[in-house]
Enzyme design. Structure first.
Site, mmCIF file in Angstrom:
data_model
loop_
_atom_site.group_PDB
_atom_site.id
_atom_site.type_symbol
_atom_site.label_atom_id
_atom_site.label_comp_id
_atom_site.label_asym_id
_atom_site.label_seq_id
_atom_site.Cartn_x
_atom_site.Cartn_y
_atom_site.Cartn_z
ATOM 1 C CG PHE A 20 -1.928 1.220 1.035
ATOM 2 C CD1 PHE A 20 -3.093 1.084 0.383
ATOM 3 C CD2 PHE A 20 -1.578 2.382 1.692
ATOM 4 C CE1 PHE A 20 -3.780 2.369 0.200
ATOM 5 C CE2 PHE A 20 -2.516 3.438 1.545
ATOM 6 C CZ PHE A 20 -3.500 3.337 0.883
ATOM 7 C CG ASP B 40 5.971 4.048 1.568
ATOM 8 O OD1 ASP B 40 5.782 4.764 2.554
ATOM 9 O OD2 ASP B 40 5.056 3.743 0.893
ATOM 10 C CE LYS C 98 -0.294 7.052 6.338
ATOM 11 N NZ LYS C 98 -1.327 7.685 5.882
#
Length: 402
Positions: free
Chosen positions: A141, A226, A255
Protein backbone atom coordinates in the site's frame (compact mmCIF):
# COMPACT_ATOMS: atom_id res chain seq x y z
CA UNK A 1 -23.63 19.30 14.31
CA UNK A 2 -25.34 18.77 17.66
CA UNK A 3 -25.68 14.99 17.53
CA UNK A 4 -23.90 12.05 16.01
CA UNK A 5 -26.98 11.05 14.04
CA UNK A 6 -27.33 14.49 12.47
CA UNK A 7 -23.67 14.63 11.50
CA UNK A 8 -23.72 11.15 10.00
CA UNK A 9 -26.88 11.90 8.05
CA UNK A 10 -25.37 15.05 6.56
CA UNK A 11 -22.12 13.29 5.68
CA UNK A 12 -24.03 10.46 4.04
CA UNK A 13 -26.00 12.93 1.94
CA UNK A 14 -23.18 15.18 0.79
CA UNK A 15 -19.91 13.23 0.70
CA UNK A 16 -18.62 10.58 -1.67
CA UNK A 17 -18.61 7.14 -0.09
CA UNK A 18 -14.92 6.44 -0.52
CA UNK A 19 -14.52 5.55 3.18
CA UNK A 20 -16.52 3.42 5.60
CA UNK A 21 -15.74 5.13 8.91
CA UNK A 22 -16.92 3.98 12.28
CA UNK A 23 -19.98 6.00 13.39
CA UNK A 24 -18.03 8.35 15.65
CA UNK A 25 -18.04 12.12 15.10
CA UNK A 26 -14.99 13.64 16.78
CA UNK A 27 -15.23 17.21 18.05
CA UNK A 28 -11.98 17.59 20.01
CA UNK A 29 -8.92 15.62 20.97
CA UNK A 30 -5.88 15.73 23.24
CA UNK A 31 -3.02 13.30 23.61
CA UNK A 32 -4.35 9.80 23.02
CA UNK A 33 -7.99 10.70 23.63
CA UNK A 34 -10.76 12.02 21.39
CA UNK A 35 -14.17 13.42 22.40
CA UNK A 36 -17.22 13.23 20.15
CA UNK A 37 -19.98 15.78 19.57
CA UNK A 38 -21.98 14.37 22.46
CA UNK A 39 -19.11 14.44 24.96
CA UNK A 40 -18.17 10.75 24.88
CA UNK A 41 -14.45 10.02 25.16
CA UNK A 42 -12.60 7.47 23.04
CA UNK A 43 -9.07 6.13 23.31
CA UNK A 44 -7.40 6.56 19.94
CA UNK A 45 -5.58 3.31 19.15
CA UNK A 46 -5.02 4.16 15.47
CA UNK A 47 -3.28 7.56 15.54
CA UNK A 48 -4.22 8.48 11.98
CA UNK A 49 -2.20 5.57 10.56
CA UNK A 50 0.89 7.07 12.28
CA UNK A 51 0.18 10.68 11.28
CA UNK A 52 -0.51 11.34 14.97
CA UNK A 53 2.58 9.67 16.42
CA UNK A 54 3.00 12.62 18.81
CA UNK A 55 -0.62 12.68 19.88
CA UNK A 56 -3.51 15.05 19.33
CA UNK A 57 -2.89 18.71 20.07
CA UNK A 58 0.79 18.29 20.94
CA UNK A 59 1.68 21.60 22.53
CA UNK A 60 5.14 21.90 20.97
CA UNK A 61 3.72 21.35 17.51
CA UNK A 62 0.75 23.66 18.00
CA UNK A 63 3.02 26.42 19.29
CA UNK A 64 5.30 26.03 16.29
CA UNK A 65 2.32 26.18 13.95
CA UNK A 66 0.76 29.20 15.67
CA UNK A 67 4.00 31.13 15.60
CA UNK A 68 4.40 30.48 11.89
CA UNK A 69 0.75 31.29 11.15
CA UNK A 70 1.38 34.83 12.38
CA UNK A 71 4.35 35.28 10.02
CA UNK A 72 3.83 33.62 6.61
CA UNK A 73 2.13 30.39 5.58
CA UNK A 74 2.74 30.10 1.84
CA UNK A 75 5.06 31.59 -0.74
CA UNK A 76 5.06 28.72 -3.26
CA UNK A 77 8.47 27.59 -4.42
CA UNK A 78 8.54 30.57 -6.79
CA UNK A 79 10.38 32.31 -3.93
CA UNK A 80 12.60 31.32 -1.04
CA UNK A 81 11.39 31.50 2.55
CA UNK A 82 13.32 31.50 5.79
CA UNK A 83 12.25 28.04 7.08
CA UNK A 84 13.01 26.04 3.94
CA UNK A 85 16.78 25.66 4.16
CA UNK A 86 16.62 24.69 7.84
CA UNK A 87 13.95 22.08 7.13
CA UNK A 88 15.89 20.49 4.29
CA UNK A 89 19.17 20.51 6.23
CA UNK A 90 17.69 19.02 9.39
CA UNK A 91 15.62 16.35 7.65
CA UNK A 92 18.58 15.33 5.48
CA UNK A 93 20.71 15.04 8.62
CA UNK A 94 18.06 12.97 10.41
CA UNK A 95 18.10 10.54 7.48
CA UNK A 96 21.88 10.63 6.99
CA UNK A 97 21.39 11.90 3.43
CA UNK A 98 22.31 15.00 1.45
CA UNK A 99 19.14 16.26 -0.24
CA UNK A 100 15.40 16.62 0.35
CA UNK A 101 12.53 17.03 -2.11
CA UNK A 102 9.44 18.13 -0.13
CA UNK A 103 5.86 17.38 -1.11
CA UNK A 104 2.56 17.25 0.79
CA UNK A 105 0.92 13.83 0.97
CA UNK A 106 2.41 10.38 1.16
CA UNK A 107 1.07 9.46 -2.26
CA UNK A 108 2.75 12.55 -3.73
CA UNK A 109 6.02 11.47 -2.15
CA UNK A 110 5.70 7.98 -3.62
CA UNK A 111 4.92 9.44 -7.05
CA UNK A 112 8.00 11.63 -6.67
CA UNK A 113 10.10 8.61 -5.73
CA UNK A 114 8.88 6.78 -8.84
CA UNK A 115 9.80 9.76 -11.03
CA UNK A 116 13.17 10.05 -9.27
CA UNK A 117 14.00 6.39 -9.87
CA UNK A 118 13.05 6.53 -13.53
CA UNK A 119 14.98 9.74 -14.17
CA UNK A 120 18.02 8.35 -12.34
CA UNK A 121 17.73 5.16 -14.37
CA UNK A 122 17.75 6.98 -17.69
CA UNK A 123 20.29 9.68 -16.89
CA UNK A 124 22.69 7.90 -14.54
CA UNK A 125 22.33 4.14 -14.96
CA UNK A 126 21.78 4.34 -18.72
CA UNK A 127 18.53 2.40 -19.07
CA UNK A 128 16.99 2.90 -22.55
CA UNK A 129 14.33 5.61 -22.51
CA UNK A 130 10.88 4.23 -21.71
CA UNK A 131 12.19 0.85 -20.50
CA UNK A 132 12.67 1.49 -16.77
CA UNK A 133 11.21 -1.08 -14.40
CA UNK A 134 10.52 -0.82 -10.67
CA UNK A 135 10.06 -3.95 -8.56
CA UNK A 136 7.41 -3.80 -5.83
CA UNK A 137 5.87 -6.27 -3.38
CA UNK A 138 2.47 -7.91 -3.42
CA UNK A 139 0.01 -6.64 -0.81
CA UNK A 140 1.70 -3.24 -0.88
CA UNK A 141 0.00 0.00 0.00
CA UNK A 142 1.78 3.11 -1.27
CA UNK A 143 -1.19 5.38 -2.00
CA UNK A 144 -4.17 5.73 -4.33
CA UNK A 145 -3.09 7.66 -7.43
CA UNK A 146 -3.61 5.99 -10.79
CA UNK A 147 0.09 5.15 -11.11
CA UNK A 148 0.29 3.72 -7.60
CA UNK A 149 -2.84 1.57 -7.86
CA UNK A 150 -1.41 0.22 -11.11
CA UNK A 151 0.96 -1.88 -9.00
CA UNK A 152 -1.49 -2.68 -6.20
CA UNK A 153 -2.77 -6.22 -5.66
CA UNK A 154 -5.74 -4.98 -3.62
CA UNK A 155 -8.80 -5.24 -5.87
CA UNK A 156 -10.71 -2.59 -3.90
CA UNK A 157 -7.91 -0.10 -4.50
CA UNK A 158 -7.24 -1.12 -8.12
CA UNK A 159 -10.35 -2.29 -9.94
CA UNK A 160 -11.96 -0.05 -12.58
CA UNK A 161 -9.21 2.59 -12.56
CA UNK A 162 -7.42 1.38 -15.68
CA UNK A 163 -5.78 1.66 -18.08
CA UNK A 164 -2.87 1.07 -15.74
CA UNK A 165 0.62 2.52 -15.75
CA UNK A 166 3.23 0.03 -17.00
CA UNK A 167 6.77 -0.43 -15.71
CA UNK A 168 6.23 -2.34 -12.46
CA UNK A 169 7.04 -5.92 -11.53
CA UNK A 170 5.22 -7.42 -8.52
CA UNK A 171 6.89 -10.13 -6.43
CA UNK A 172 5.87 -11.82 -3.15
CA UNK A 173 6.75 -9.78 -0.07
CA UNK A 174 9.63 -11.26 1.90
CA UNK A 175 10.84 -13.52 -0.94
CA UNK A 176 14.44 -12.62 -1.80
CA UNK A 177 14.71 -15.28 -4.49
CA UNK A 178 11.70 -13.92 -6.37
CA UNK A 179 13.06 -10.41 -6.01
CA UNK A 180 16.46 -11.39 -7.41
CA UNK A 181 14.81 -13.11 -10.37
CA UNK A 182 12.71 -10.03 -11.13
CA UNK A 183 15.65 -7.63 -11.26
CA UNK A 184 16.95 -7.11 -14.80
CA UNK A 185 19.33 -4.71 -16.51
CA UNK A 186 16.41 -2.27 -16.90
CA UNK A 187 15.42 -2.33 -13.23
CA UNK A 188 15.95 1.09 -11.70
CA UNK A 189 14.54 0.57 -8.20
CA UNK A 190 13.01 -1.73 -5.64
CA UNK A 191 10.20 0.03 -3.72
CA UNK A 192 9.17 -1.60 -0.44
CA UNK A 193 7.50 -0.92 2.88
CA UNK A 194 9.84 -2.19 5.62
CA UNK A 195 6.64 -3.31 7.35
CA UNK A 196 3.43 -3.56 5.34
CA UNK A 197 0.81 -1.61 7.27
CA UNK A 198 -2.41 -1.81 5.27
CA UNK A 199 -1.77 -5.51 4.60
CA UNK A 200 -2.12 -6.20 8.33
CA UNK A 201 1.21 -5.02 9.82
CA UNK A 202 3.25 -7.69 8.04
CA UNK A 203 6.85 -7.91 9.23
CA UNK A 204 9.21 -9.49 6.67
CA UNK A 205 11.42 -12.47 7.57
CA UNK A 206 14.59 -11.67 9.49
CA UNK A 207 17.37 -10.70 7.11
CA UNK A 208 15.04 -9.77 4.26
CA UNK A 209 15.72 -6.03 4.28
CA UNK A 210 19.43 -6.67 4.61
CA UNK A 211 19.24 -9.02 1.66
CA UNK A 212 17.35 -6.42 -0.39
CA UNK A 213 20.03 -3.86 0.45
CA UNK A 214 22.85 -6.19 -0.65
CA UNK A 215 21.05 -7.23 -3.83
CA UNK A 216 20.22 -3.70 -4.93
CA UNK A 217 23.76 -2.54 -4.27
CA UNK A 218 25.21 -5.42 -6.29
CA UNK A 219 22.83 -4.84 -9.23
CA UNK A 220 23.10 -1.02 -9.30
CA UNK A 221 19.45 -0.59 -8.38
CA UNK A 222 17.98 1.98 -5.97
CA UNK A 223 16.46 0.65 -2.74
CA UNK A 224 13.53 2.94 -1.92
CA UNK A 225 11.99 2.48 1.52
CA UNK A 226 8.44 3.72 1.99
CA UNK A 227 8.58 4.65 5.68
CA UNK A 228 5.43 6.78 5.55
CA UNK A 229 3.67 4.62 8.17
CA UNK A 230 6.60 2.73 9.67
CA UNK A 231 8.96 5.66 10.14
CA UNK A 232 9.57 8.45 12.62
CA UNK A 233 9.42 6.47 15.83
CA UNK A 234 6.51 4.07 15.28
CA UNK A 235 8.52 0.83 15.53
CA UNK A 236 10.85 1.90 18.34
CA UNK A 237 13.51 3.26 15.98
CA UNK A 238 13.50 6.41 13.90
CA UNK A 239 13.13 4.19 10.82
CA UNK A 240 11.94 0.60 10.61
CA UNK A 241 14.90 -0.20 8.35
CA UNK A 242 17.17 0.37 11.36
CA UNK A 243 16.02 -2.90 12.90
CA UNK A 244 18.26 -4.63 10.34
CA UNK A 245 20.91 -1.88 10.28
CA UNK A 246 19.87 -1.03 6.72
CA UNK A 247 20.13 2.39 5.09
CA UNK A 248 18.19 2.57 1.80
CA UNK A 249 19.16 4.82 -1.07
CA UNK A 250 15.87 6.69 -0.81
CA UNK A 251 13.57 7.36 2.14
CA UNK A 252 9.93 8.19 1.42
CA UNK A 253 8.36 9.97 4.40
CA UNK A 254 5.02 11.54 5.26
CA UNK A 255 2.26 11.26 7.88
CA UNK A 256 4.10 11.82 11.21
CA UNK A 257 6.41 14.35 9.55
CA UNK A 258 3.52 16.82 9.72
CA UNK A 259 2.79 16.01 13.34
CA UNK A 260 -0.92 15.56 12.68
CA UNK A 261 -1.11 19.33 12.10
CA UNK A 262 -0.41 19.82 8.39
CA UNK A 263 0.32 17.42 5.52
CA UNK A 264 4.08 17.15 4.96
CA UNK A 265 5.94 14.54 2.95
CA UNK A 266 9.36 14.24 1.37
CA UNK A 267 11.76 12.13 -0.62
CA UNK A 268 15.25 12.07 0.90
CA UNK A 269 18.37 10.78 -0.83
CA UNK A 270 21.95 11.67 -1.67
CA UNK A 271 22.96 14.16 -4.35
CA UNK A 272 23.77 11.46 -6.91
CA UNK A 273 20.08 10.48 -6.86
CA UNK A 274 18.03 13.65 -6.24
CA UNK A 275 20.54 15.70 -8.17
CA UNK A 276 18.93 14.48 -11.41
CA UNK A 277 16.20 17.12 -11.08
CA UNK A 278 16.63 20.50 -12.72
CA UNK A 279 14.41 23.57 -12.32
CA UNK A 280 10.97 23.13 -13.84
CA UNK A 281 11.08 19.32 -14.02
CA UNK A 282 9.05 18.63 -10.87
CA UNK A 283 7.26 20.70 -8.28
CA UNK A 284 4.37 21.40 -5.94
CA UNK A 285 2.61 24.66 -5.06
CA UNK A 286 2.35 23.77 -1.37
CA UNK A 287 5.36 21.45 -1.10
CA UNK A 288 7.88 22.81 1.40
CA UNK A 289 5.65 25.74 2.42
CA UNK A 290 6.64 27.80 5.50
CA UNK A 291 3.93 26.38 7.77
CA UNK A 292 4.79 22.80 6.83
CA UNK A 293 8.49 23.42 7.33
CA UNK A 294 7.95 25.03 10.74
CA UNK A 295 5.92 22.09 12.03
CA UNK A 296 8.23 19.48 10.50
CA UNK A 297 11.27 21.18 12.01
CA UNK A 298 9.69 20.76 15.44
CA UNK A 299 8.93 17.09 14.67
CA UNK A 300 12.57 16.54 13.73
CA UNK A 301 13.74 18.26 16.92
CA UNK A 302 11.46 16.01 18.98
CA UNK A 303 12.78 12.90 17.26
CA UNK A 304 16.38 13.91 17.89
CA UNK A 305 15.89 13.43 21.64
CA UNK A 306 15.21 9.73 21.13
CA UNK A 307 12.51 9.74 23.80
CA UNK A 308 9.66 8.90 21.43
CA UNK A 309 11.58 6.02 19.87
CA UNK A 310 12.42 4.66 23.31
CA UNK A 311 8.83 5.01 24.46
CA UNK A 312 7.57 3.15 21.39
CA UNK A 313 10.11 0.40 21.99
CA UNK A 314 9.30 -0.05 25.68
CA UNK A 315 5.52 0.24 25.42
CA UNK A 316 5.67 -1.80 22.23
CA UNK A 317 7.34 -4.69 24.05
CA UNK A 318 4.55 -4.53 26.63
CA UNK A 319 1.87 -4.33 23.94
CA UNK A 320 3.15 -7.40 22.11
CA UNK A 321 3.61 -9.43 25.31
CA UNK A 322 -0.02 -8.80 26.23
CA UNK A 323 -1.36 -9.42 22.73
CA UNK A 324 0.58 -12.64 22.31
CA UNK A 325 -1.07 -13.99 25.45
CA UNK A 326 -4.33 -13.90 23.50
CA UNK A 327 -3.05 -16.17 20.73
CA UNK A 328 -4.37 -19.70 21.01
CA UNK A 329 -7.24 -18.76 23.27
CA UNK A 330 -9.75 -19.30 20.50
CA UNK A 331 -10.35 -15.71 19.39
CA UNK A 332 -6.93 -14.52 18.20
CA UNK A 333 -5.04 -16.60 15.65
CA UNK A 334 -1.93 -14.44 15.17
CA UNK A 335 -0.28 -11.19 16.23
CA UNK A 336 2.35 -9.33 14.21
CA UNK A 337 4.14 -6.03 14.42
CA UNK A 338 6.96 -4.06 15.94
CA UNK A 339 7.00 -1.24 18.47
CA UNK A 340 3.64 0.41 19.09
CA UNK A 341 2.19 -1.20 15.99
CA UNK A 342 0.33 -4.49 15.80
CA UNK A 343 -1.89 -6.47 13.49
CA UNK A 344 -4.24 -8.84 15.31
CA UNK A 345 -5.88 -11.64 13.32
CA UNK A 346 -9.34 -12.55 14.61
CA UNK A 347 -10.80 -16.03 14.24
CA UNK A 348 -13.79 -15.51 11.89
CA UNK A 349 -15.90 -17.56 14.29
CA UNK A 350 -15.60 -14.63 16.73
CA UNK A 351 -16.52 -11.98 14.17
CA UNK A 352 -15.01 -9.87 11.45
CA UNK A 353 -12.45 -7.17 12.06
CA UNK A 354 -15.18 -4.62 11.49
CA UNK A 355 -17.43 -6.21 14.10
CA UNK A 356 -14.62 -6.28 16.66
CA UNK A 357 -13.84 -2.62 15.86
CA UNK A 358 -17.48 -1.68 16.38
CA UNK A 359 -17.64 -3.56 19.67
CA UNK A 360 -14.50 -1.78 20.86
CA UNK A 361 -15.99 1.55 19.81
CA UNK A 362 -18.95 0.87 22.09
CA UNK A 363 -16.44 0.47 24.92
CA UNK A 364 -14.60 3.69 24.08
CA UNK A 365 -11.67 2.32 22.06
CA UNK A 366 -11.04 3.14 18.40
CA UNK A 367 -9.09 0.77 16.13
CA UNK A 368 -9.32 -0.04 12.41
CA UNK A 369 -10.01 -3.29 10.62
CA UNK A 370 -8.32 -4.42 7.43
CA UNK A 371 -8.66 -7.38 5.07
CA UNK A 372 -11.74 -8.75 6.78
CA UNK A 373 -10.38 -10.48 9.84
CA UNK A 374 -7.57 -8.22 11.08
CA UNK A 375 -7.56 -5.21 13.38
CA UNK A 376 -4.69 -2.75 13.52
CA UNK A 377 -3.49 -1.23 16.76
CA UNK A 378 -1.22 1.82 16.57
CA UNK A 379 -1.79 4.31 19.39
CA UNK A 380 -0.01 7.66 19.61
CA UNK A 381 3.48 7.26 21.00
CA UNK A 382 2.50 9.54 23.90
CA UNK A 383 -0.10 7.09 25.24
CA UNK A 384 0.36 6.22 28.91
CA UNK A 385 0.90 2.62 29.98
CA UNK A 386 -2.28 2.87 32.07
CA UNK A 387 -4.35 3.95 29.09
CA UNK A 388 -2.77 1.31 26.88
CA UNK A 389 -3.61 -1.36 29.45
CA UNK A 390 -7.17 -0.07 29.72
CA UNK A 391 -7.54 -0.35 25.96
CA UNK A 392 -6.16 -3.89 26.00
CA UNK A 393 -8.61 -4.78 28.79
CA UNK A 394 -11.46 -3.66 26.54
CA UNK A 395 -10.13 -5.87 23.75
CA UNK A 396 -9.99 -8.88 26.07
CA UNK A 397 -13.57 -8.31 27.18
CA UNK A 398 -14.82 -7.93 23.60
CA UNK A 399 -13.09 -11.15 22.59
CA UNK A 400 -14.39 -12.98 25.63
CA UNK A 401 -17.93 -11.85 24.85
CA UNK A 402 -17.64 -13.06 21.24
Amino acid sequence: MSTTAEALHSAEAHSAHNYHPLPVVVASAEGAWMTDVEGRRFLDMLAGYSALNFGHGNRRLLDAAKAQLERVTLTSRAFHHDRFADFCRELAALCGKEMVLPMNTGAEAVETAVKTARKWGYEVKGVPDGQAKIVVAANNFHGRTTTIVSFSTDHEARDHYGPYTPGFEIVPYGDLTALAEAVTANTVAVLLEPIQGEAGVLVPPAGYLRGVRELTRERNVLFMADEIQSGLGRTGRTFACEHEDVVPDVYVLGKALGGGVVPVSAVIADRDVLGVFRPGEHGSTFGGNPLACAVALEVIAMLRTGEYQQRAAELGDHLHRELNLLVGGGAVTAVRGRGLWAGVDIDPAHGTGRQISEALMERGVLVKDTHGSTIRIAPPLVISKEDLDWGLDQLREVLAAG
